[in-house]
Design a protein around this motif. Sequence first.
Motif, PDB file in Angstrom:
ATOM      1  N   THR A   7      23.972  -8.921  -3.142  1.00 22.83           N
ATOM      2  CA  THR A   7      23.219  -9.072  -1.890  1.00 22.83           C
ATOM      3  C   THR A   7      22.962 -10.547  -1.593  1.00 22.83           C
ATOM      4  OG1 THR A   7      21.022  -9.032  -2.899  1.00 22.83           O
ATOM      5  CG2 THR A   7      22.040  -6.890  -2.377  1.00 22.83           C
ATOM      6  N   GLU A   8      22.395 -10.803  -0.420  1.00 15.13           N
ATOM      7  CA  GLU A   8      22.053 -12.171  -0.027  1.00 15.13           C
ATOM      8  C   GLU A   8      20.993 -12.773  -0.944  1.00 15.13           C
ATOM      9  OE1 GLU A   8      20.915 -12.171   4.065  1.00 15.13           O
ATOM     10  OE2 GLU A   8      22.899 -11.548   4.747  1.00 15.13           O
ATOM     11  N   LYS A   9      20.218 -11.923  -1.608  1.00 18.24           N
ATOM     12  CA  LYS A   9      19.199 -12.381  -2.552  1.00 18.24           C
ATOM     13  C   LYS A   9      19.751 -12.438  -3.978  1.00 18.24           C
ATOM     14  CE  LYS A   9      15.249 -10.710   0.052  1.00 18.24           C
ATOM     15  NZ  LYS A   9      14.023  -9.905  -0.008  1.00 18.24           N
ATOM     16  N   PHE A  10      21.088 -12.356  -4.117  1.00 13.91           N
ATOM     17  CA  PHE A  10      21.786 -12.403  -5.403  1.00 13.91           C
ATOM     18  C   PHE A  10      21.354 -11.279  -6.337  1.00 13.91           C
ATOM     19  CE2 PHE A  10      22.049 -16.678  -3.702  1.00 13.91           C
ATOM     20  CZ  PHE A  10      23.411 -16.887  -3.767  1.00 13.91           C
ATOM     21  N   GLN A  11      21.138 -10.101  -5.772  1.00 16.53           N
ATOM     22  CA  GLN A  11      20.822  -8.913  -6.555  1.00 16.53           C
ATOM     23  C   GLN A  11      22.018  -7.980  -6.529  1.00 16.53           C
ATOM     24  OE1 GLN A  11      17.347  -7.556  -4.462  1.00 16.53           O
ATOM     25  NE2 GLN A  11      15.966  -8.731  -5.767  1.00 16.53           N
TER      26      GLN A  11
END
Length: 69
Positions: A7-11
């Motif tokens: 994801t954009e949150k690096f998850q």
Amino acid sequence: MYAATLTEKFQIGIPKAFRDDLGLKAGQQFVFVAKGDAIIMIPRRDIKAVRGLFKGANTDNLRDRVDRF
């Protein structure tokens, strides 16, 4: 083979089949190791969980630091 998206949150989500097979729980911690282009994710275990892991291991042929290359 399973796939997941970062994801954009690096998850990233772990597929349910993996979670069930490995018995992973929410809040569990992991150690990440880089091996070339691969990332190895290792569940961190409590020291009590690994107690006795090497019980009965043969220690007759241990190398000392000076013997290592």
